[in-house]
Design a protein around this motif. Structure first.
Motif, short mmCIF file in Angstrom:
data_model
loop_
_atom_site.label_atom_id
_atom_site.label_comp_id
_atom_site.label_asym_id
_atom_site.label_seq_id
_atom_site.Cartn_x
_atom_site.Cartn_y
_atom_site.Cartn_z
N ALA A 94 0.84 -1.21 0.00
CA ALA A 94 0.00 0.00 0.00
C ALA A 94 0.87 1.25 0.00
O ALA A 94 0.55 2.24 -0.68
N ALA A 95 1.97 1.22 0.73
CA ALA A 95 2.88 2.37 0.76
C ALA A 95 3.49 2.61 -0.62
O ALA A 95 3.58 3.75 -1.08
N LEU A 96 3.90 1.53 -1.29
CA LEU A 96 4.46 1.67 -2.63
C LEU A 96 3.45 2.24 -3.61
O LEU A 96 3.77 3.11 -4.42
N VAL A 97 2.22 1.76 -3.53
CA VAL A 97 1.16 2.26 -4.42
C VAL A 97 0.90 3.74 -4.15
O VAL A 97 0.80 4.54 -5.08
N ASP A 98 0.84 4.11 -2.89
CA ASP A 98 0.63 5.52 -2.53
C ASP A 98 1.78 6.39 -3.02
O ASP A 98 1.56 7.45 -3.61
N LEU A 99 3.01 5.94 -2.79
CA LEU A 99 4.17 6.72 -3.25
C LEU A 99 4.18 6.82 -4.78
O LEU A 99 4.45 7.89 -5.32
N ALA A 100 3.86 5.74 -5.47
CA ALA A 100 3.83 5.77 -6.94
C ALA A 100 2.77 6.74 -7.44
O ALA A 100 3.01 7.51 -8.37
N ARG A 101 1.62 6.72 -6.82
CA ARG A 101 0.53 7.61 -7.24
C ARG A 101 0.95 9.08 -7.06
O ARG A 101 0.77 9.90 -7.96
N ARG A 102 1.55 9.39 -5.91
CA ARG A 102 1.97 10.77 -5.66
C ARG A 102 3.16 11.17 -6.55
O ARG A 102 3.22 12.29 -7.03
N PHE A 103 4.07 10.24 -6.76
CA PHE A 103 5.24 10.53 -7.60
C PHE A 103 4.83 10.69 -9.06
O PHE A 103 5.39 11.53 -9.78
N ALA A 104 3.86 9.93 -9.52
CA ALA A 104 3.40 10.02 -10.91
C ALA A 104 2.74 11.37 -11.21
O ALA A 104 2.73 11.81 -12.36
N ALA A 105 2.25 12.03 -10.19
CA ALA A 105 1.62 13.34 -10.39
C ALA A 105 2.65 14.43 -10.66
O ALA A 105 2.29 15.54 -11.07
N ILE A 106 3.91 14.12 -10.46
CA ILE A 106 4.99 15.09 -10.67
C ILE A 106 5.59 14.85 -12.05
O ILE A 106 6.02 13.74 -12.37
N GLU A 107 5.62 15.90 -12.85
CA GLU A 107 6.14 15.79 -14.20
C GLU A 107 7.64 16.07 -14.23
O GLU A 107 8.14 16.94 -13.52
N PHE A 108 8.34 15.32 -15.09
CA PHE A 108 9.76 15.51 -15.29
C PHE A 108 10.04 15.79 -16.76
O PHE A 108 9.23 15.45 -17.63
N ASP A 109 11.16 16.41 -17.02
CA ASP A 109 11.55 16.79 -18.37
C ASP A 109 12.11 15.58 -19.10
O ASP A 109 13.31 15.37 -19.16
N THR A 110 11.21 14.78 -19.64
CA THR A 110 11.58 13.59 -20.41
C THR A 110 11.14 13.78 -21.85
O THR A 110 10.28 14.62 -22.14
N PRO A 111 11.70 13.01 -22.76
CA PRO A 111 11.27 13.09 -24.16
C PRO A 111 9.79 12.73 -24.30
O PRO A 111 9.21 12.07 -23.44
N ASP A 112 9.21 13.16 -25.39
CA ASP A 112 7.82 12.83 -25.67
C ASP A 112 7.77 11.48 -26.41
O ASP A 112 7.58 11.42 -27.62
N ALA A 113 8.00 10.42 -25.63
CA ALA A 113 7.99 9.06 -26.19
C ALA A 113 7.28 8.16 -25.20
O ALA A 113 7.35 8.38 -23.98
N PRO A 114 6.59 7.12 -25.68
CA PRO A 114 5.80 6.28 -24.78
C PRO A 114 6.60 5.58 -23.69
O PRO A 114 6.08 5.31 -22.61
N ASP A 115 7.87 5.28 -23.95
CA ASP A 115 8.66 4.57 -22.94
C ASP A 115 9.64 5.48 -22.20
O ASP A 115 10.57 4.99 -21.55
N ALA A 116 9.43 6.78 -22.25
CA ALA A 116 10.35 7.72 -21.60
C ALA A 116 10.06 7.89 -20.12
O ALA A 116 10.90 8.42 -19.38
N ASP A 117 8.91 7.46 -19.66
CA ASP A 117 8.53 7.61 -18.25
C ASP A 117 7.61 6.44 -17.90
O ASP A 117 6.47 6.39 -18.33
N GLY A 118 8.13 5.50 -17.13
CA GLY A 118 7.35 4.32 -16.80
C GLY A 118 7.66 3.81 -15.41
O GLY A 118 8.51 4.35 -14.70
N TYR A 119 6.98 2.74 -15.04
CA TYR A 119 7.10 2.15 -13.70
C TYR A 119 7.35 0.66 -13.78
O TYR A 119 6.88 -0.02 -14.70
N LEU A 120 8.05 0.16 -12.77
CA LEU A 120 8.31 -1.26 -12.60
C LEU A 120 7.99 -1.64 -11.16
O LEU A 120 8.47 -1.01 -10.22
N PHE A 121 7.16 -2.68 -10.99
CA PHE A 121 6.90 -3.27 -9.69
C PHE A 121 7.66 -4.59 -9.67
O PHE A 121 7.53 -5.40 -10.60
N TRP B 20 5.01 -0.94 -16.44
CA TRP B 20 3.88 -0.16 -16.95
C TRP B 20 4.43 1.06 -17.66
O TRP B 20 5.31 1.76 -17.14
N PHE B 21 3.91 1.31 -18.86
CA PHE B 21 4.23 2.52 -19.61
C PHE B 21 2.94 3.08 -20.18
O PHE B 21 2.03 2.32 -20.54
#
Length: 151
Positions: A27-54, A112-113
């Motif tokens: 639950a802590a990992l899911v909560d942290l992922a949800r909050r972290f995903a809301a923050i945008e980073f300067d990555t390329p505009d490509a489908p695999d430029a920003d993703g997650y691994l569990f 997940w991407f």
């Protein structure tokens, strides 16, 4: 404004506060992922430029046998000409003493991407309902770390 990728680990560490519930690891990992995903980073505009691994599994690189349970955000870094240079992987990782139950849980990795058909919230729900939940229930992690590496 988008954050610099080089600042990602500091941003991630800033998500932990007195209200963070690290006593329920998945639950802590899911909560942290949800909050972290809301923050945008300067990555390329490509489908695999920003993703997650569990991921979870036995780890042999520590001084004592360990089981790791973690979530990773992978952010692409480009060089000055706009070409792929590397990935920054920000890790949220619980480390447990290895016991028979955790050794029997096996290894698991699930990426997940965006744009791959599954919404992020659906993927997070699947993570929250993972079979590993019952294996770590009632166990006390040896450690919790937020760290990053360049790959």
């Amino acid at each position: 404004m988008r954050n610099k990728v080089c600042d990602a680990v500091a941003v991630a560490r800033g998500l932990l506060d007195a209200t963070s519930r690290l006593d329920f690891p998945v639950a802590a990992l899911v909560d942290l992922a949800r909050r972290f995903a809301a923050i945008e980073f300067d990555t390329p505009d490509a489908p695999d430029a920003d993703g997650y691994l569990f991921q979870h599994g036995e780890a042999s690189w520590f001084s004592e046998p360990a089981f790791v349970l973690g979530l990773v955000r992978q952010l692409e870094v480009e060089d000055s000409s706009g070409e792929h240079e590397a990935y920054v992987q920000v890790q949220f990782e619980f480390r447990y003493p290895l016991d028979d139950d955790l050794a029997g849980a096996g290894r698991h990795a699930d990426w997940w991407f965006p744009g791959e058909g599954k919404e992020f919230e659906v993927w997070l729900t699947e993570v929250a309902q993972s079979p590993i939940v019952r294996h770590v229930a009632g166990k006390t992690p040896r450690d919790f770390q937020i760290w990053q590496e360049l790959v």
